[in-house]
Design a protein around this motif. Structure first.
Motif, short mmCIF file in Angstrom:
data_model
loop_
_atom_site.label_atom_id
_atom_site.label_comp_id
_atom_site.label_asym_id
_atom_site.label_seq_id
_atom_site.Cartn_x
_atom_site.Cartn_y
_atom_site.Cartn_z
N SER A 17 4.53 -17.51 9.54
CA SER A 17 3.40 -16.63 9.78
C SER A 17 3.87 -15.21 10.08
CB SER A 17 2.51 -17.16 10.91
OG SER A 17 3.22 -17.17 12.13
N THR A 18 5.01 -15.06 10.73
CA THR A 18 5.55 -13.73 10.99
C THR A 18 5.97 -13.07 9.69
OG1 THR A 18 6.31 -14.43 13.16
CG2 THR A 18 7.32 -12.45 12.25
N ALA A 19 6.58 -13.82 8.79
CA ALA A 19 6.99 -13.26 7.50
C ALA A 19 5.78 -12.81 6.70
CB ALA A 19 7.79 -14.29 6.72
N ILE A 20 4.71 -13.57 6.75
CA ILE A 20 3.49 -13.20 6.03
C ILE A 20 2.90 -11.93 6.62
CG2 ILE A 20 1.11 -13.91 5.58
CD1 ILE A 20 2.21 -16.80 5.41
N ALA A 21 2.87 -11.83 7.94
CA ALA A 21 2.27 -10.68 8.60
C ALA A 21 3.11 -9.42 8.44
CB ALA A 21 2.07 -10.98 10.08
N GLN A 22 4.38 -9.56 8.08
CA GLN A 22 5.26 -8.40 7.99
C GLN A 22 5.55 -8.02 6.54
OE1 GLN A 22 8.66 -9.41 10.37
NE2 GLN A 22 7.57 -9.07 12.27
N THR A 23 4.54 -8.05 5.69
CA THR A 23 4.71 -7.62 4.31
C THR A 23 5.04 -6.14 4.30
OG1 THR A 23 3.08 -9.25 3.60
CG2 THR A 23 3.57 -7.49 2.07
N ALA A 24 6.04 -5.78 3.53
CA ALA A 24 6.48 -4.38 3.46
C ALA A 24 5.38 -3.51 2.86
CB ALA A 24 7.74 -4.28 2.63
N PRO A 25 5.17 -2.31 3.41
CA PRO A 25 4.15 -1.41 2.86
C PRO A 25 4.33 -1.14 1.37
CG PRO A 25 4.89 -0.61 4.97
CD PRO A 25 5.78 -1.76 4.61
N VAL A 26 5.57 -1.01 0.92
CA VAL A 26 5.80 -0.74 -0.51
C VAL A 26 5.29 -1.90 -1.36
CG1 VAL A 26 7.59 -0.32 -2.24
CG2 VAL A 26 7.76 0.76 0.00
N ASP A 27 5.47 -3.12 -0.88
CA ASP A 27 4.95 -4.29 -1.60
C ASP A 27 3.43 -4.26 -1.63
OD1 ASP A 27 7.52 -5.22 -2.07
OD2 ASP A 27 7.53 -6.46 -0.25
N LEU A 28 2.82 -3.84 -0.52
CA LEU A 28 1.35 -3.75 -0.48
C LEU A 28 0.85 -2.66 -1.43
CD1 LEU A 28 0.69 -4.13 3.35
CD2 LEU A 28 0.29 -5.81 1.54
N ARG A 30 2.22 -1.72 -4.23
CA ARG A 30 2.31 -2.29 -5.59
C ARG A 30 1.23 -3.34 -5.83
NH1 ARG A 30 8.38 -2.91 -4.78
NH2 ARG A 30 9.17 -0.90 -5.44
N LYS A 31 1.14 -4.27 -4.90
CA LYS A 31 0.20 -5.39 -5.03
C LYS A 31 -1.24 -4.91 -5.21
CE LYS A 31 -1.80 -8.95 -2.08
NZ LYS A 31 -1.80 -9.47 -0.74
N ASN A 32 -1.61 -3.84 -4.52
CA ASN A 32 -2.99 -3.37 -4.53
C ASN A 32 -3.24 -2.19 -5.47
OD1 ASN A 32 -4.20 -5.17 -2.47
ND2 ASN A 32 -2.56 -4.30 -1.23
N GLY A 33 -2.22 -1.78 -6.21
CA GLY A 33 -2.40 -0.73 -7.21
C GLY A 33 -2.63 0.66 -6.65
N CYS A 34 -2.19 0.92 -5.45
CA CYS A 34 -2.42 2.22 -4.81
C CYS A 34 -1.81 3.37 -5.60
CB CYS A 34 -1.85 2.22 -3.40
SG CYS A 34 -2.52 0.92 -2.33
N MET A 35 -0.65 3.11 -6.20
CA MET A 35 0.07 4.16 -6.92
C MET A 35 -0.62 4.55 -8.24
SD MET A 35 2.51 4.82 -4.83
CE MET A 35 3.62 5.82 -5.78
N ALA A 36 -1.62 3.81 -8.65
CA ALA A 36 -2.37 4.17 -9.86
C ALA A 36 -3.16 5.45 -9.63
CB ALA A 36 -3.30 3.03 -10.27
N CYS A 37 -3.55 5.71 -8.39
CA CYS A 37 -4.35 6.90 -8.09
C CYS A 37 -3.66 7.89 -7.15
CB CYS A 37 -5.68 6.49 -7.46
SG CYS A 37 -6.75 5.60 -8.59
N HIS A 38 -2.71 7.42 -6.35
CA HIS A 38 -2.07 8.27 -5.35
C HIS A 38 -0.59 8.45 -5.66
CE1 HIS A 38 -5.50 8.08 -2.60
NE2 HIS A 38 -5.60 6.80 -2.94
N GLY A 39 -0.11 9.68 -5.56
CA GLY A 39 1.32 9.94 -5.65
C GLY A 39 1.92 9.90 -4.26
N LEU A 40 3.23 9.85 -4.20
CA LEU A 40 3.88 9.87 -2.89
C LEU A 40 3.67 11.21 -2.20
CD1 LEU A 40 7.22 8.00 -3.63
CD2 LEU A 40 5.26 7.18 -2.30
#
Length: 110
Positions: A17-28, A30-40
């Motif tokens: 459960s700790t590993a699940i709760a600690q998903t890296a922001p970069v993975d999130l 990618r997973k949620n497609g944030c970079m499709a609209c936002h640049g760094l």
């Protein structure tokens, strides 16, 4: 002796459960497609993450509001650009993403 297997099971469950709760922001991102609209740094469709961090840098209440905007969307915060609702992003993940966005260094420091 019977407590040992139970303790091992609890330890395994807690680690998972700790590993699940600690998903890296970069993975999130990618997973949620944030970079499709936002640049760094700079605007693509929506503002760059560094621009968002700069705007809210001195606002102590920004993280929960930003997490809410991630999940519920917003209109008008950055001109006529619409941030669509991201209802598939969990509350926990939206808090992780908001905290990460707000931690970005200022554009001038890059």
């Amino acid at each position: 002796m019977k407590l040992l297997p139970i303790a091992a099971l609890l330890l395994l469950f807690n680690s998972a459960s700790t590993a699940i709760a600690q998903t890296a922001p970069v993975d999130l991102l990618r997973k949620n497609g944030c970079m499709a609209c936002h640049g760094l740094v700079h605007k693509q469709v929506g503002p760059g993450f560094a621009q968002i961090a700069e705007r809210y840098r001195n606002d102590p209440g920004a993280a929960p509001r930003l997490a809410e905007k991630i999940r519920n969307g917003s209109v008008g915060a950055w001109g006529r650009v619409i941030m669509p609702r991201q209802s598939l992003v969990s509350e926990a993940d939206s808090r992780v993403l908001a905290t990460w966005v707000l931690s970005q260094p200022s554009v001038a420091k890059r």
